[in-house]
Design an enzyme around this catalytic site. Structure first.
Site, PDB file in Angstrom:
ATOM      1  N   CYS A  63      17.315  -1.155  -2.158  1.00  0.00           N
ATOM      2  CA  CYS A  63      18.235  -1.384  -1.037  1.00  0.00           C
ATOM      3  C   CYS A  63      19.366  -2.338  -1.379  1.00  0.00           C
ATOM      4  CB  CYS A  63      17.502  -1.792   0.248  1.00  0.00           C
ATOM      5  SG  CYS A  63      16.399  -3.189   0.131  1.00  0.00           S
ATOM      6  N   SER A 114      28.719  -3.653 -26.626  1.00  0.00           N
ATOM      7  CA  SER A 114      29.780  -3.576 -25.637  1.00  0.00           C
ATOM      8  C   SER A 114      30.533  -4.896 -25.579  1.00  0.00           C
ATOM      9  CB  SER A 114      29.133  -3.293 -24.283  1.00  0.00           C
ATOM     10  OG  SER A 114      30.064  -3.451 -23.256  1.00  0.00           O
ATOM     11  N   GLY A 173      30.314   0.342 -24.323  1.00  0.00           N
ATOM     12  CA  GLY A 173      28.952   0.321 -24.837  1.00  0.00           C
ATOM     13  C   GLY A 173      28.226   1.605 -24.467  1.00  0.00           C
ATOM     14  N   THR A 174      28.478   2.073 -23.258  1.00  0.00           N
ATOM     15  CA  THR A 174      27.854   3.319 -22.803  1.00  0.00           C
ATOM     16  C   THR A 174      28.219   4.473 -23.724  1.00  0.00           C
ATOM     17  OG1 THR A 174      27.712   2.624 -20.510  1.00  0.00           O
ATOM     18  CG2 THR A 174      27.853   4.994 -20.905  1.00  0.00           C
TER      19      THR A 174
END
Lengths: 458, 458
Positions: A320, A194, A69-70
């Site tokens: 984090c 994707s 998909g990217t």
């Protein structure tokens, strides 16, 4: 074990597995060759393209298979921008796009293009009129996801597509999260998706470029996939991807109802079971399987570990967590609480009992994390008329925890300044104020980090 | 059915199939996630990288998985060129590289860079001293294949790498054809390869960038694979690719001896069985499984069809095959006959009987094609002292056939002019002269096409 992170990657659909196995034997040869094995491979490729085009609602010659998909997004954005170079070099994206779109926009900007990032409301959706206002005479391309990957909010693609069409600007839709549920509505021009999001294998994406859209593929020439996706075709993967898209679509309507009911349970019951929780994203216009909430005074990564120990795999847009030290750009753009963030995305077939067990386990997990973090005593200093909380060097969610501990000491109408240098505080202190009905006065520069000023209202 | 086109794509190795199946169940999740399924995926990815790095002879942090060999070449070339931008913008490639390298070079040239294409000798190998002469102070990158994909000739990589190293220029080796047989010798800097060439699945390539090599990945940022290969990892494919590389390597030494003997039979016996054949490529320094020959007066595509009907899948570098109208750039660069070209590339495990059956079938297939093409009567006109053959509008191999028919009418010492507008004639008429011991005088402009002048010597 309950895997609740389908929005990241869905387990392989049984039909995909079957199709993959079958095409391993028939689909390893080069489909551009004319001998028997090549012809077999070509037939498989053609059939997969037809099935995928049918599911998308496009012509077969408009659809190419990419390797992710990217890649579909990267090639789609760069090809459309280059094809419309003469119109100008302005690109529009929403602020809550997938990182592949935002990184493509950054690359365009790095190459001298200009980018407008359209903001979203508190539910994560763009306002069509706001999006339309970003259109300029030199806009070469506009991008909008069909639905958000972190909070599940469905975007008003049809309305935005209409505005783009009126302005003569092609709209690229990142349909990664929604294509398994149905075709994308509206008069869009390009579409990327994707396969591993809909239960297909990894290694396969698709890029659709409507006829008539100016498109100039970038990078070295390659003859495969109409010159739009270089490299030897991942044929077994493509066959499996198309087969599973067809299969999940056949089950989509029924499964959507079931998952929507399960995520609705989470939406409604988590705030009852756990104190100080904000459920984020649109309550109505949302994907069936995604629900996202944030828990005050909780560190996202620790909560994920606790839930993993209890057998639940979820993800988090908190800062984090693993690779990132800043909160999710999506939560940031929505202006909602990011600490203790949990995204639950149910794969098709999720059992009701698993969701019930999650609801049973969550309160204890959150309480455990809060107990661990509750220990530190805030350093408070009365300074002129304002209380100061020194949370310098303390990471999310500690600054907010310390703020909450002292708010009771502030006289109604008085203010408290929280000194913090953790990036998440900028988002989470205002969010805490909104949840608690206190007034967020603003941020002031400080020797280290920033001072966040809060006025006690009640 | 005998599939003799392993250089194009090899059938999936049984070990690859097994590994793929196993990792479908364990390797579908996102390896960057910290929950159980993600950790499992990460372990598989790490193990595959270790196995592949071991086979290549590099560190694990030097190797990333791409989605194809083509992508590995594209990313490798663009990243190395960008990383060495300050050294200059000169790129060296050999004239017989795979199209992915040549297309990357074209793209570099299109973007303002300069490219030297180093020629090869008649066997297809570059001469290390000639290659070294192309190195300049502004050379950013040099590329050389480990072995040629069309004729199997092994390139002098170690010697060229040494010259590059001395000049401070990184050498990128396209090892697509040879990595299954063994590691690439010499002190190269970058290496690209493709899994489906060694019996791995399609959809997987690998790119190695040695520590210390300046490298700047191009295109939008993506955090996966050290930022060198964008997109969600095709994990089952990667696992299968690594497993099959290990497996073929374990069998390589023995299988190389066996296949070398089989291709040697073809090298030796085809010229005895079929008249007017040129076996091309180096007889000694060559890959075990590839043998290539060209047949005068034969149309490559028709011969491929004939062989396909007889159950043999081979490929051809002739013009007028499927997608191309010009002869293979490799055969052209070698200056050898391109008409009636056949590449036989045996997959591991090819049975001796199949090769024998090929040798039994080939003479009839060639004779059949020649008979079909032998019909047309050349239009000959005596003009001044020279005979003229009008082959305008006739495609390869007809111009050469017509030349051969009239050469007997030319007095020894006299010339014949062949008028032709087919691109292949430029290559094939000189090649015919060399094979027949006639003198190729040269090419002259003509109203249409060119006039190729040949002097009868004997």
């Amino acid at each position: 074990m309950s895997y609740f992170d389908a929005a990241s990657s869905a387990p392989l659909h049984p039909v995909a597995r079957q199709a993959l196995l079958a095409s391993l034997d028939e689909g390893w040869a080069d489909p551009s060759r004319l001998y028997r094995e090549g012809r077999k491979a070509r037939l498989l490729l053609d059939a997969a393209r037809e099935a995928a085009a049918d599911a998308v609602g496009c012509r077969t010659d408009e659809l190419v298979f990419t390797t992710s998909g990217t890649r579909a997004v990267h090639e789609g954005v760069s090809g459309a921008l280059a094809g419309r170079r003469r119109a100008g070099r302005h690109l529009i994206v929403s602020a809550v796009e997938h990182s592949s779109v935002l990184h493509a926009a950054d690359a365009h900007e790095g190459g001298g293009g200009s980018v407008t990032r359209v903001g979203v409301g508190r539910t994560g959706a763009v306002e069509p009129s706001v999006y339309a206002d970003a259109l300029r005479p030199d806009t070469a391309l506009a991008c909008l996801q069909s639905a958000n990957h972190e909070v599940g909010t469905v975007q008003p693609v049809a309305a935005v597509a209409e505005a783009c069409r009126a302005a003569g600007v092609p709209l690229l839709v990142d349909a990664a999260q929604s294509l398994g549920w149905g075709p994308v509505e509206g008069d869009w021009s390009l579409l990327a998706a994707s396969a591993h999001k809909w239960g297909g294998p990894s290694g396969v994406g698709l890029l659709v470029v409507r006829k008539g859209v100016r498109f100039a593929p970038q990078g070295p020439v390659d003859e495969r996939e109409s010159g739009r996706a270089a490299g030897f075709e991942n044929l077994p993967g493509i066959v499996a991807a198309a087969a599973s898209l067809r299969a999940v679509r056949a089950e989509a309507e029924q499964e959507a109802v079931r998952l929507r009911e399960l995520t609705e349970r989470i939406r409604v019951r988590v705030p009852r079971l756990v104190s100080d929780v904000e459920v984020v994203g649109d309550a109505e216009r949302r994907l069936p399987g995604i629900v996202t909430f944030s828990c005050l005074y909780v560190d996202g990564e620790t909560l994920l570990h606790e839930l993993d120990r209890e057998g639940f795999s979820v993800s988090s847009g908190s800062s984090c967590t693993s690779s990132t030290l800043t909160p999710s750009h999506v939560l940031k753009a929505m202006g909602v609480l990011s600490e203790g963030n949990v995204r639950v995305s149910l794969p098709a077939g999720t059992a009701e009992e698993d969701v019930e067990r999650f609801l049973a386990v969550l309160p204890g997990a959150v309480a455990g994390v809060r107990a661990k973090l509750g220990a530190p005593v805030p350093v408070t200093v009365r300074q002129e008329d304002a209380l100061v909380v020194d949370a310098l060097g303390k990471l999310c969610p500690l600054p907010v925890i310390e703020l909450a501990k002292v708010i009771g000491d502030v006289p109604v109408g008085g203010t408290v300044r929280v000194l913090a240098d953790d990036e998440a505080a900028r988002l989470d202190i205002p969010a805490w104020c909104a949840m608690r009905g206190q007034e967020y006065v603003g941020e002031e520069p400080a020797d280290r980090g920033s001072a966040y000023v809060v006025r006690r209202v009640s």
